[in-house]
Design a protein around this motif. Structure first.
Motif, PDB file in Angstrom:
ATOM      1  N   SER A 136       0.838  -1.188   0.000  1.00 36.65           N
ATOM      2  CA  SER A 136       0.000   0.000   0.000  1.00 36.65           C
ATOM      3  C   SER A 136       0.877   1.243   0.000  1.00 36.65           C
ATOM      4  N   THR A 137       0.339   2.325  -0.569  1.00 37.99           N
ATOM      5  CA  THR A 137       1.030   3.604  -0.554  1.00 37.99           C
ATOM      6  C   THR A 137       0.000   4.718  -0.597  1.00 37.99           C
TER       7      THR A 137
ATOM      8  N   ARG B 147       4.735   0.242   1.143  1.00 38.79           N
ATOM      9  CA  ARG B 147       5.126  -0.610   2.269  1.00 38.79           C
ATOM     10  C   ARG B 147       4.343  -1.909   2.229  1.00 38.79           C
ATOM     11  N   ALA B 148       5.004  -2.965   2.632  1.00 38.42           N
ATOM     12  CA  ALA B 148       4.343  -4.266   2.722  1.00 38.42           C
ATOM     13  C   ALA B 148       3.407  -4.258   3.919  1.00 38.42           C
ATOM     14  N   VAL B 149       2.146  -4.649   3.710  1.00 44.80           N
ATOM     15  CA  VAL B 149       1.165  -4.603   4.789  1.00 44.80           C
ATOM     16  C   VAL B 149       0.600  -5.965   5.147  1.00 44.80           C
ATOM     17  N   GLY B 150       0.766  -6.957   4.292  1.00 43.96           N
ATOM     18  CA  GLY B 150       0.203  -8.278   4.577  1.00 43.96           C
ATOM     19  C   GLY B 150       0.439  -9.224   3.421  1.00 43.96           C
TER      20      GLY B 150
ATOM     21  N   TRP C 181     -10.892  -4.238   2.223  1.00 46.14           N
ATOM     22  CA  TRP C 181     -10.227  -4.691   1.009  1.00 46.14           C
ATOM     23  C   TRP C 181     -10.625  -6.140   0.749  1.00 46.14           C
ATOM     24  N   HIS C 182     -10.808  -6.495  -0.517  1.00 44.49           N
ATOM     25  CA  HIS C 182     -11.106  -7.875  -0.893  1.00 44.49           C
ATOM     26  C   HIS C 182     -10.103  -8.348  -1.940  1.00 44.49           C
ATOM     27  N   VAL C 183      -9.671  -9.581  -1.787  1.00 40.38           N
ATOM     28  CA  VAL C 183      -8.811 -10.237  -2.775  1.00 40.38           C
ATOM     29  C   VAL C 183      -9.350 -11.633  -3.027  1.00 40.38           C
ATOM     30  N   ALA C 184      -9.484 -11.993  -4.302  1.00 41.96           N
ATOM     31  CA  ALA C 184      -9.820 -13.363  -4.664  1.00 41.96           C
ATOM     32  C   ALA C 184      -8.550 -14.074  -5.106  1.00 41.96           C
TER      33      ALA C 184
ATOM     34  N   ASP D 122      -8.414  -4.355   8.256  1.00 39.82           N
ATOM     35  CA  ASP D 122      -7.319  -3.665   8.945  1.00 39.82           C
ATOM     36  C   ASP D 122      -6.187  -3.326   7.970  1.00 39.82           C
ATOM     37  N   ASP D 123      -6.580  -2.843   6.786  1.00 42.61           N
ATOM     38  CA  ASP D 123      -5.632  -2.386   5.764  1.00 42.61           C
ATOM     39  C   ASP D 123      -4.622  -3.457   5.372  1.00 42.61           C
TER      40      ASP D 123
END
Length: 278
Positions: free
Chosen positions: A227-228, A236-239, A255-258, A268-269
């Motif tokens: 995220s930036t 920065r790496a967030v997860g 946020w959603h990711v498939a 939580d970002d």
């Protein structure tokens, strides 16, 4: 398995390749077919009901209590899926084989939460794999021609540039430019006149999205989430999510990711993820 996705055995290359239809994709009356999403092409929260909608190779699905429910018994291969307002969706893709339509749907719109769709432009010509809207302007990447295109009236399109792109994101304050990712994970800022610059400090993300409050979110082919800020290009790496990503949607609250095996949600970002179909 009733609450689990039955994904096809596809990897990230399926995100980059055009999705054709064949007789094997015809609707099935097998048990559980109402939940057979196939490879996921798009995600979004409908402001009308705050429900998650999942667009896949086998139709558009509304997630109710952890279960994907097919909308309108339609097996349309819905790609470049974008929610632009209450019950209002834009998309592209390939038709339900029971419908007498050309293989490429061009730009299509639904104003009743995917119950029905109408063609807007380029039917039979364009197969958009990515759509992004900023104000009145729409950017679209047509996988059949390799053109990054734009329109303001949803009917007349202009070519911005050509190339091989995967995903798009925009900044509301800068409608004259779009961020585009490539299959190798490079991120470019492309202006309306076709000039572009590579964001040298960006990680190798293949999927990208932006929120209205100033965040850009990206996911690498390996599932690392970054995220930036729009104003400060310091990623920065967030997860991390398990497995190659297939679709990404980021809003201010969630946020959603498939991936190949799940549809994941983070509130939580990107620090932690939960399978919404688990």
């Amino acid at each position: 398995m009733a609450r689990r996705l039955r994904f096809a055995a596809l990897v990230l290359l399926a995100v980059l390749a055009a999705c054709g239809r064949s007789a094997d994709d015809a609707p099935s009356a097998d048990e559980g077919s109402d939940h057979l999403i196939g490879h996921v092409h798009g995600l979004g929260i409908n402001p009308a009901d705050d429900m998650l909608y999942v667009a896949g190779h086998n139709g558009v699905f509304r997630v109710e209590d952890g279960t994907p429910i097919r909308v309108a018994d339609r097996w349309q291969d819905t790609m470049a899926f974008t929610i632009v307002g209450p019950d209002t969706f834009l998309a592209s893709g390939h038709p339900d084989l029971r419908e007498d339509l050309p293989p490429h749907l061009g730009l299509i719109e639904s104003t009743d939460a995917a119950e029905s769709w109408k063609p807007l432009s380029l039917q039979g010509e364009a197969d958009f794999h990515a759509l992004e809207i900023v104000g009145e302007r729409i950017y679209g990447y047509d996988a059949t021609s390799g053109q990054l295109m734009t329109t303001k009236d949803r009917e007349t399109w202009e070519t911005v540039t050509t190339g091989e792109y995967v995903d798009l994101a925009t900044r509301p304050s800068q409608p004259d430019r779009v961020l585009a990712t490539t299959p190798t994970g490079a991120v470019y800022e492309i202006r309306l006149d076709g000039t572009q610059r590579r964001l040298a400090d960006a990680p190798r993300v293949v999927l990208i999205d932006s929120t209205s409050q100033g965040r850009i979110v990206g996911v690498t082919a390996g599932g690392e989430v970054y995220s930036t800020s729009w104003l400060v290009d310091q990623w920065r790496a967030v997860g991390e999510v398990p497995g190659p990503p297939a679709a990404l949607a980021a809003t201010d609250g969630v946020w959603h990711v498939a991936t190949d095996e799940a549809v994941l949600s983070s509130t939580d970002d990107g620090a932690t993820w939960t399978d919404v179909l688990g």
